[in-house]
Scaffold this motif. Structure first.
Motif, PDB file in Angstrom:
ATOM      1  N   LEU A 143      -5.598   5.929  14.101  1.00 13.23           N
ATOM      2  CA  LEU A 143      -5.856   5.548  12.789  1.00 13.23           C
ATOM      3  C   LEU A 143      -4.871   4.767  12.326  1.00 13.23           C
ATOM      4  CD1 LEU A 143      -7.016   8.896  10.889  1.00 13.23           C
ATOM      5  CD2 LEU A 143      -8.286   6.506  10.761  1.00 13.23           C
ATOM      6  N   ARG A 144      -3.625   4.789  12.719  1.00 12.69           N
ATOM      7  CA  ARG A 144      -2.587   4.079  12.407  1.00 12.69           C
ATOM      8  C   ARG A 144      -2.587   2.593  12.953  1.00 12.69           C
ATOM      9  NH1 ARG A 144       2.082   8.386  14.290  1.00 12.69           N
ATOM     10  NH2 ARG A 144       1.802  10.180  12.552  1.00 12.69           N
ATOM     11  N   VAL A 145      -2.863   2.515  14.271  1.00 15.45           N
ATOM     12  CA  VAL A 145      -3.134   1.117  14.604  1.00 15.45           C
ATOM     13  C   VAL A 145      -4.158   0.574  14.032  1.00 15.45           C
ATOM     14  CG1 VAL A 145      -3.731   0.021  16.653  1.00 15.45           C
ATOM     15  CG2 VAL A 145      -2.103   1.886  16.847  1.00 15.45           C
ATOM     16  N   ALA A 146      -5.754   1.100  13.534  1.00 17.08           N
ATOM     17  CA  ALA A 146      -6.639   0.761  13.026  1.00 17.08           C
ATOM     18  C   ALA A 146      -6.115  -0.017  11.226  1.00 17.08           C
ATOM     19  CB  ALA A 146      -7.730   1.598  12.644  1.00 17.08           C
ATOM     20  N   ARG A 169       0.914  -1.191   0.034  1.00 16.08           N
ATOM     21  CA  ARG A 169      -0.098  -0.045  -0.195  1.00 16.08           C
ATOM     22  C   ARG A 169       0.784   1.149   0.126  1.00 16.08           C
ATOM     23  NH1 ARG A 169      -2.531  -1.233   3.974  1.00 16.08           N
ATOM     24  NH2 ARG A 169      -1.655  -0.080   5.539  1.00 16.08           N
ATOM     25  N   LEU A 170       1.942   1.062   0.689  1.00 15.44           N
ATOM     26  CA  LEU A 170       2.709   2.320   0.797  1.00 15.44           C
ATOM     27  C   LEU A 170       3.966   2.475  -0.111  1.00 15.44           C
ATOM     28  CD1 LEU A 170       3.269   2.331   4.808  1.00 15.44           C
ATOM     29  CD2 LEU A 170       1.756   3.839   3.304  1.00 15.44           C
ATOM     30  N   ASP A 171       4.005   1.352  -1.194  1.00 14.30           N
ATOM     31  CA  ASP A 171       4.949   1.728  -2.167  1.00 14.30           C
ATOM     32  C   ASP A 171       5.025   2.746  -2.905  1.00 14.30           C
ATOM     33  OD1 ASP A 171       6.826   0.351  -3.632  1.00 14.30           O
ATOM     34  OD2 ASP A 171       5.570  -0.076  -5.677  1.00 14.30           O
ATOM     35  N   GLY A 172       6.080   3.407  -2.906  1.00 14.71           N
ATOM     36  CA  GLY A 172       6.404   4.842  -3.701  1.00 14.71           C
ATOM     37  C   GLY A 172       6.290   5.888  -2.834  1.00 14.71           C
ATOM     38  N   THR A 173       5.929   5.611  -1.557  1.00 17.02           N
ATOM     39  CA  THR A 173       6.177   6.823  -0.588  1.00 17.02           C
ATOM     40  C   THR A 173       7.305   6.708   0.364  1.00 17.02           C
ATOM     41  OG1 THR A 173       4.968   5.382   1.246  1.00 17.02           O
ATOM     42  CG2 THR A 173       3.555   6.477  -0.600  1.00 17.02           C
ATOM     43  N   TRP A 203      -5.863   7.710   2.436  1.00 16.91           N
ATOM     44  CA  TRP A 203      -6.053   6.412   2.997  1.00 16.91           C
ATOM     45  C   TRP A 203      -7.178   6.359   3.822  1.00 16.91           C
ATOM     46  CZ3 TRP A 203      -0.516   6.987   2.869  1.00 16.91           C
ATOM     47  CH2 TRP A 203       0.051   6.445   1.458  1.00 16.91           C
ATOM     48  N   GLN A 204      -8.410   6.479   3.502  1.00 18.13           N
ATOM     49  CA  GLN A 204      -9.686   6.684   4.371  1.00 18.13           C
ATOM     50  C   GLN A 204     -10.221   5.580   4.868  1.00 18.13           C
ATOM     51  OE1 GLN A 204     -12.331   9.348   2.769  1.00 18.13           O
ATOM     52  NE2 GLN A 204     -10.963  10.984   2.528  1.00 18.13           N
ATOM     53  N   ALA A 205     -10.548   5.430   6.209  1.00 10.75           N
ATOM     54  CA  ALA A 205     -11.224   4.242   6.665  1.00 10.75           C
ATOM     55  C   ALA A 205     -12.552   4.253   6.079  1.00 10.75           C
ATOM     56  CB  ALA A 205     -11.342   4.441   7.995  1.00 10.75           C
ATOM     57  N   ALA A 206     -13.422   2.965   6.115  1.00  9.07           N
ATOM     58  CA  ALA A 206     -14.662   2.826   5.803  1.00  9.07           C
ATOM     59  C   ALA A 206     -15.490   3.951   6.301  1.00  9.07           C
ATOM     60  CB  ALA A 206     -15.033   1.343   6.225  1.00  9.07           C
ATOM     61  N   GLU A 228      -2.191  12.268   6.020  1.00 10.37           N
ATOM     62  CA  GLU A 228      -2.286  11.274   4.768  1.00 10.37           C
ATOM     63  C   GLU A 228      -3.180   9.956   4.810  1.00 10.37           C
ATOM     64  OE1 GLU A 228      -0.656  11.372   2.122  1.00 10.37           O
ATOM     65  OE2 GLU A 228       0.440  12.996   2.351  1.00 10.37           O
ATOM     66  N   LEU A 229      -3.473   9.810   6.291  1.00 17.12           N
ATOM     67  CA  LEU A 229      -4.294   8.656   6.608  1.00 17.12           C
ATOM     68  C   LEU A 229      -5.937   9.246   6.536  1.00 17.12           C
ATOM     69  CD1 LEU A 229      -2.749   7.195   9.896  1.00 17.12           C
ATOM     70  CD2 LEU A 229      -3.050   6.115   7.341  1.00 17.12           C
TER      71      LEU A 229
END
Length: 463
Positions: A418-421, A369-373, A390-393, A385-386
């Motif tokens: 958010l990071r832990v989720a 998912r984080l490829d290129g970052t 990259w948003q949660a449902a 960024e989260l």
């Protein structure tokens, strides 16, 4: 200097040493002694365009880790002169004490930790058959085991609070073996730090396992973050780079020493300024704090047997400052071990190798998912960024937003939830965090039981 004098006196051809980098310490007996920091020195020489280096024989294997550089290891100045003049190279024996690690800095690392390679030597979970502490040996502690798995998967800092003998140290000692082996670049970074510190194990030029550093609670601020007279030396935060820093009895550490960790926890490096200059050392580590709930350690047992006054308990717990704990993603109450757990009536928990496989798979999902970052782990991704990229449902953050409005979470705390989720979602194999993942993250963040961690275990992310 000796080679330059010999060149000026035409004992050796001046052109033979013109493009030669010589690293080492020359003794009064003509012996060449090993020095700290050979690997970073050779790396710097290679970047400057040099392709030939001479180092002490004991450091030759370390210098050979740098590609496209020709390395000559010598034990004495006589051997160097013989090589430069095409003469017969004399035999030299090792000097007593040559190549021994620095005893002071080596004391920062847990005995048996392979001087920074983890608990013991070899791979454990990597499959080389070496002995290592197994997570299956920990009795009970299902919630703490799941928190350990989440910490290893996303690189999240962890705080274990509970009575003495509950297994906090056992859990921390097993965390390095849940982490994947170091990549080639990480190995070079870690090896360079240990080389500068002078504690690189003889015969082991490249460290392949994540380091595990556990300083005593009497450690000074300088020994934790680095420093000292003259040229600053790496501290525990740098010795634990790309590995685990375990602070047992965290409440017994000095307040200034603990608060000095706040900057490297955020930045991933530490900057040390001295009169001789400014040094920037890497310090991206996974921190584990362990502490008793009160001086006697029995406060969590519904007050049973605890004789500590309430004011003493408050002062003891306040030694871990709010700003420091705000940077810790996971906070777990380690419960006393029950008789049933100790006798194994509930069955043994999962082994390290099993959990390490899930950790590796979760990290692979995050890496894709984080490829290129510029980020590699969920714990490194900025909150902006989260929330945007990259948003949660939809609706997944409702409970977390209510906690933020009620003051139970800070803005930094919401980002860390958010990071832990995302890490929990990676462990479960879902595309993005759902309400359950956020609930698990909230429970692990606040320490308030909500039943989410148990639900996560039922789905399959825990044991």
């Amino acid at each position: 200097m000796a080679a330059a004098v010999l060149g000026a006196a035409e004992v050796v051809e001046p052109g033979a040493i013109a493009d030669l980098v010589l690293i080492g310490e020359l003794g009064l007996d003509g012996g060449v002694r090993p020095v700290r920091g050979v690997l970073p020195a050779v790396l710097a020489a290679a970047e400057a365009g040099y392709r030939q280096v001479v180092v002490p024989q004991q450091c030759a294997a370390e210098a050979m880790l740098v590609p496209d550089v020709s390395v000559l290891g010598v034990r004495s100045l006589r051997q160097l002169i013989a090589v430069l003049t095409d003469g017969e190279v004399p035999e030299e024996e090792d000097r007593p004490g040559a190549g021994r690690p620095d005893p002071i800095l080596a004391g920062l690392l847990v005995p048996g930790a392979g001087l920074g390679t983890g608990i013991g030597r070899g791979g454990g979970a990597s499959g080389d058959g070496a002995d290592f502490p197994d997570l299956a040996d920990v009795a009970g502690q299902h919630a703490a085991r799941r928190a350990l798995e989440v910490a290893a998967s996303g690189g999240h800092h962890l705080f274990l609070s509970g009575p003495p003998g509950a297994g906090k140290t056992m859990l921390a000692e097993r965390l390095p073996w849940l982490l994947p082996p170091l990549t080639r670049q990480d190995s070079l970074e870690v090896t360079a730090v240990h080389s500068v510190a002078g504690i690189l194990p003889p015969g082991e030029p490249l460290l392949a396992r994540p380091p595990y550093c556990a300083p005593h609670h009497s450690a000074t601020m300088q020994s934790l973050v680095g420093g000292g007279a003259g040229v600053p030396r790496p501290g525990a935060v740098s010795l634990a780079h790309r590995g685990v820093l375990f602070l047992d009895e965290a409440a017994e550490f000095g307040t200034k020493a603990l608060d000095a960790l706040r900057q490297p926890l955020e930045a991933g490096h530490v900057v040390i300024a001295r009169a001789a200059g400014v040094v920037r050392l890497p310090a991206r580590f996974l921190m584990v704090l362990a502490a008793n709930p009160c001086p006697c350690g029995r406060h969590t047992l519904q007050g049973a047997g605890c004789e500590c006054p309430a004011s003493v308990i408050r002062r003891y717990q306040a030694r871990l400052s709010g700003p420091l704990l705000d940077r810790v993603d996971l906070r777990v109450e380690v419960e006393p071990v029950t008789r049933s757990d100790l006798l194994g009536r509930g069955g043994r928990g999962e082994a390290t190798a099993v959990v390490a496989d899930r950790v590796r798979e979760a990290r692979q999902r995050a890496a894709a998912r984080l490829d290129g970052t510029p980020w590699r782990l969920n714990s490194e991704v900025p909150g902006h960024e989260l929330r945007t990229r990259w948003q949660a449902a939809p609706g997944a953050l409702a409970q977390a937003e209510r906690d933020l409005e009620r003051g139970l979470l800070t803005a930094r705390g919401l980002d860390r939830v958010l990071r832990v989720a995302w890490t929990v979602a990676d462990l479960r194999g879902t595309e993005r965090p759902e309400a359950l993942d956020v609930a698990v993250a909230l429970e692990l963040r606040t320490g308030v039981p909500r039943g989410a961690v148990s639900a996560m275990g039922a789905i399959g992310a825990g044991s």
